[in-house]
Design an enzyme around this catalytic site. Sequence first.
Site, mmCIF file in Angstrom:
data_model
loop_
_atom_site.group_PDB
_atom_site.id
_atom_site.type_symbol
_atom_site.label_atom_id
_atom_site.label_comp_id
_atom_site.label_asym_id
_atom_site.label_seq_id
_atom_site.Cartn_x
_atom_site.Cartn_y
_atom_site.Cartn_z
ATOM 1 N N GLY A 242 0.851 -1.163 0.041
ATOM 2 C CA GLY A 242 -0.096 -0.047 0.109
ATOM 3 C C GLY A 242 0.827 1.330 0.053
ATOM 4 O O GLY A 242 0.081 2.169 0.007
ATOM 5 N N GLU A 284 3.987 -6.761 1.450
ATOM 6 C CA GLU A 284 3.589 -7.071 0.182
ATOM 7 C C GLU A 284 3.375 -5.813 -0.698
ATOM 8 O O GLU A 284 2.393 -5.443 -1.211
ATOM 9 C CB GLU A 284 2.255 -7.764 0.374
ATOM 10 C CG GLU A 284 2.201 -9.039 1.002
ATOM 11 C CD GLU A 284 0.633 -9.664 1.439
ATOM 12 O OE1 GLU A 284 0.694 -10.801 1.552
ATOM 13 O OE2 GLU A 284 -0.124 -8.787 1.132
ATOM 14 N N PRO A 285 4.400 -5.117 -0.985
ATOM 15 C CA PRO A 285 4.648 -3.870 -1.795
ATOM 16 C C PRO A 285 4.074 -4.479 -3.444
ATOM 17 O O PRO A 285 4.712 -5.556 -3.820
ATOM 18 C CB PRO A 285 5.718 -3.222 -1.560
ATOM 19 C CG PRO A 285 6.591 -4.333 -1.289
ATOM 20 C CD PRO A 285 5.811 -5.445 -0.586
ATOM 21 N N GLY A 286 3.477 -3.399 -4.126
ATOM 22 C CA GLY A 286 2.951 -3.970 -5.451
ATOM 23 C C GLY A 286 3.554 -2.512 -6.154
ATOM 24 O O GLY A 286 4.674 -2.335 -6.914
ATOM 25 N N ARG A 324 -7.271 3.766 -14.582
ATOM 26 C CA ARG A 324 -7.147 4.351 -13.093
ATOM 27 C C ARG A 324 -7.827 5.574 -13.150
ATOM 28 O O ARG A 324 -8.529 5.924 -12.217
ATOM 29 C CB ARG A 324 -5.842 4.298 -12.725
ATOM 30 C CG ARG A 324 -5.285 2.861 -12.460
ATOM 31 C CD ARG A 324 -3.864 2.989 -11.824
ATOM 32 N NE ARG A 324 -4.115 2.998 -10.369
ATOM 33 C CZ ARG A 324 -3.853 4.377 -9.804
ATOM 34 N NH1 ARG A 324 -3.571 5.011 -10.224
ATOM 35 N NH2 ARG A 324 -4.283 4.532 -8.337
ATOM 36 N N TYR A 328 -10.747 5.583 -10.492
ATOM 37 C CA TYR A 328 -10.364 6.286 -9.144
ATOM 38 C C TYR A 328 -9.938 7.850 -9.206
ATOM 39 O O TYR A 328 -9.379 8.522 -8.434
ATOM 40 C CB TYR A 328 -8.893 5.626 -8.632
ATOM 41 C CG TYR A 328 -9.165 4.237 -8.883
ATOM 42 C CD1 TYR A 328 -9.819 3.362 -7.810
ATOM 43 C CD2 TYR A 328 -7.960 3.682 -9.483
ATOM 44 C CE1 TYR A 328 -9.664 1.836 -8.157
ATOM 45 C CE2 TYR A 328 -7.864 2.247 -9.659
ATOM 46 C CZ TYR A 328 -8.693 1.458 -8.857
ATOM 47 O OH TYR A 328 -8.468 0.021 -9.180
ATOM 48 N N CYS A 355 -15.300 4.620 -26.531
ATOM 49 C CA CYS A 355 -16.559 5.500 -26.801
ATOM 50 C C CYS A 355 -17.391 5.603 -25.296
ATOM 51 O O CYS A 355 -18.056 4.806 -24.977
ATOM 52 C CB CYS A 355 -17.594 4.485 -27.445
ATOM 53 S SG CYS A 355 -17.247 4.682 -29.362
ATOM 54 N N GLU A 356 -16.630 6.226 -24.491
ATOM 55 C CA GLU A 356 -16.924 6.623 -23.363
ATOM 56 C C GLU A 356 -16.419 8.080 -23.166
ATOM 57 O O GLU A 356 -15.123 8.495 -23.192
ATOM 58 C CB GLU A 356 -16.300 6.036 -22.407
ATOM 59 C CG GLU A 356 -16.499 4.435 -22.160
ATOM 60 C CD GLU A 356 -17.786 4.124 -21.253
ATOM 61 O OE1 GLU A 356 -18.523 3.303 -21.494
ATOM 62 O OE2 GLU A 356 -17.752 5.058 -20.232
ATOM 63 N N TYR A 384 -1.174 -1.512 -11.911
ATOM 64 C CA TYR A 384 -2.361 -1.561 -12.208
ATOM 65 C C TYR A 384 -2.794 -0.839 -13.449
ATOM 66 O O TYR A 384 -3.957 -0.422 -13.510
ATOM 67 C CB TYR A 384 -3.300 -0.975 -10.949
ATOM 68 C CG TYR A 384 -2.845 -1.473 -9.728
ATOM 69 C CD1 TYR A 384 -3.204 -2.814 -9.372
ATOM 70 C CD2 TYR A 384 -2.102 -1.116 -8.681
ATOM 71 C CE1 TYR A 384 -2.983 -3.692 -8.273
ATOM 72 C CE2 TYR A 384 -1.647 -1.581 -7.656
ATOM 73 C CZ TYR A 384 -2.196 -2.892 -7.330
ATOM 74 O OH TYR A 384 -1.551 -3.445 -6.080
HETATM 75 N N1 LLP Z 1 -1.481 -7.186 -0.437
HETATM 76 C C1 LLP Z 1 -2.793 -7.104 -0.504
HETATM 77 C C2 LLP Z 1 -3.457 -8.306 0.243
HETATM 78 C C3 LLP Z 1 -3.521 -6.442 -1.451
HETATM 79 O O1 LLP Z 1 -4.797 -6.603 -1.656
HETATM 80 C C4 LLP Z 1 -2.800 -5.502 -1.955
HETATM 81 C C5 LLP Z 1 -3.553 -4.727 -3.206
HETATM 82 C C6 LLP Z 1 -1.338 -5.404 -2.087
HETATM 83 C C7 LLP Z 1 -1.039 -6.076 -1.289
HETATM 84 C C8 LLP Z 1 -0.635 -4.573 -2.865
HETATM 85 O O2 LLP Z 1 -0.862 -2.996 -2.571
HETATM 86 P P1 LLP Z 1 0.042 -1.892 -3.247
HETATM 87 O O3 LLP Z 1 1.655 -1.963 -2.639
HETATM 88 O O4 LLP Z 1 0.174 -2.431 -4.702
HETATM 89 O O5 LLP Z 1 -0.907 -0.666 -3.122
HETATM 90 N N2 LLP Z 1 -6.142 -1.177 -8.530
HETATM 91 C C9 LLP Z 1 -5.894 -0.381 -7.725
HETATM 92 C C10 LLP Z 1 -5.022 -0.969 -6.330
HETATM 93 C C11 LLP Z 1 -5.838 -2.073 -5.775
HETATM 94 C C12 LLP Z 1 -4.956 -2.796 -5.034
HETATM 95 C C13 LLP Z 1 -5.305 -3.998 -4.553
HETATM 96 N N3 LLP Z 1 -4.483 -4.705 -3.467
HETATM 97 C C14 LLP Z 1 -5.029 0.879 -8.134
HETATM 98 O O6 LLP Z 1 -5.045 1.065 -9.383
HETATM 99 O O7 LLP Z 1 -4.906 1.856 -7.499
#
Ligand code: LLP
Length: 433
Positions: A242, A284-286, A324, A328, A355-356, A384
């Site tokens: 997050g 768990e960073p993404g 996004r 959002y 078409c939006e 994402y």
């Molecule tokens: N761990 C869990 C259990 C999660 O549900 C998520 C994200 C992450 C880790 C990774 O979070 P991050 O570090 O990437 O913020 N589609 C949305 C974000 C949805 C996130 C869902 N879960 C967007 O584009 O902002």
Amino acid sequence: MIETRNGTLFLDGCDTTKLAQKYGTPLYIYSQTAIEERFAELRRDFVERWPGARVAYAAKSFFCLGMARLVAEAGMCLDVVSGGELRTALAAGFPAERIEFNGNNKLPGELELAIENSVGRMIIDGAHELEDIESICRAKGKRMKVLYRVTPGVKADSHDYIVTGKKDSKFGFPLDEDVIYPAVEAAIRSPYVDFLGFHFHIGSQLFKNEPYLQATDAILELVRHVKACYGVEVRELNLGGGFGIAYNDEEERKPYRYYLDPMMERIAACFDEMGLLRPALVVEPGRSIAGDAAITLYTIGSIKEIKGLRKYVSVDGGMTDNIRPALYQAVYRGVLANKASQPAEEIVTVCGKCCESGDIIIKDAKLPKAERGDLLAVFSTGAYGYTMASNYNSIPVPAVVLVRNGRDECLVQRQTWEQMTACQRIPDSLKGE
Ligand code: LLP
């Protein structure tokens, strides 16, 4: 990683205009160096400072076979949430014991696949999951390591759709005594699982450490209770992901240490005080790994000026490759890749080709005068974007390229019309004469 040379935008040593010629547009371009630097920061500031600490990269933010290899080579773990992500990881040769399986509705087939392959951790998200895991383990002669995902009841500051730590959430167990304690007790008593501890993920694109600390306090309370009531020591805590990134000039990325140091201190103090061995910590960073490692390159087509109102500059992609802004209200920055040294002289609305009316990529982009055929680079589209791409309006998913120090390699080929329609059938009754 991003620089201008002779008026042209370069990413990780590669001329983006040449990449556009070679691979076409729209095109996602990932800097391998940028991804590796994030992993290095996490290794230095987290993994090496806390014995047993691990980083499980969140596949949902950006994933494909090549990315699985990058994560594996960086020595990281992986957070997957579906059979598809799990299969991709396994197909890339990602070590199963380094995979953690999250998700609020794991399907029977997905659980079987995960257990058959002995993934490292199952993050149990709901009441029936333990029984499902137990029955598969019984049939297959396996034993799984499990954590419970809990919703610590904190309200993190982000878009409502990406806040997950509230009590009112489809994810995890609420901390109600009659819900979480019987669940923990069942796992402790089960011969099929090894109960390790707790998991939380309070939301995404967060910039304050306060909600993380509140969530930490809530699970430390659980840790105390589990020790007092069952005599069981929690051995692992997963603090989720997050961590926010800067998509625009209003936002500022904070180092991982800003979030992690105070959490580590609080956890250390609590375990030391209880006289327990400090637990393994996992994050768990993404987004904070993949997000600003990539740009999306588009070709500008139609340009439309509505006198006295707005100038629309259309690109050859849009909400199909970046949902996004529409979903959002995310705010992005962009530049003209082939006019990267020219000063911005107009404010335009960059829109996609769907078409939006909501298919807007950047609402008020400050750009040099844009002309048909110019290339627009949108920054920080690495998370994402590709993984949330769709085929709306039968638009194919763009190609993905990996660049590193002047070298470019394909990660994902551009989808073809044949691939898009491969699952479609004309029913006999509609085939006509
Ligand atoms: N761990 C869990 C259990 C999660 O549900 C998520 C994200 C992450 C880790 C990774 O979070 P991050 O570090 O990437 O913020 N589609 C949305 C974000 C949805 C996130 C869902 N879960 C967007 O584009 O902002």
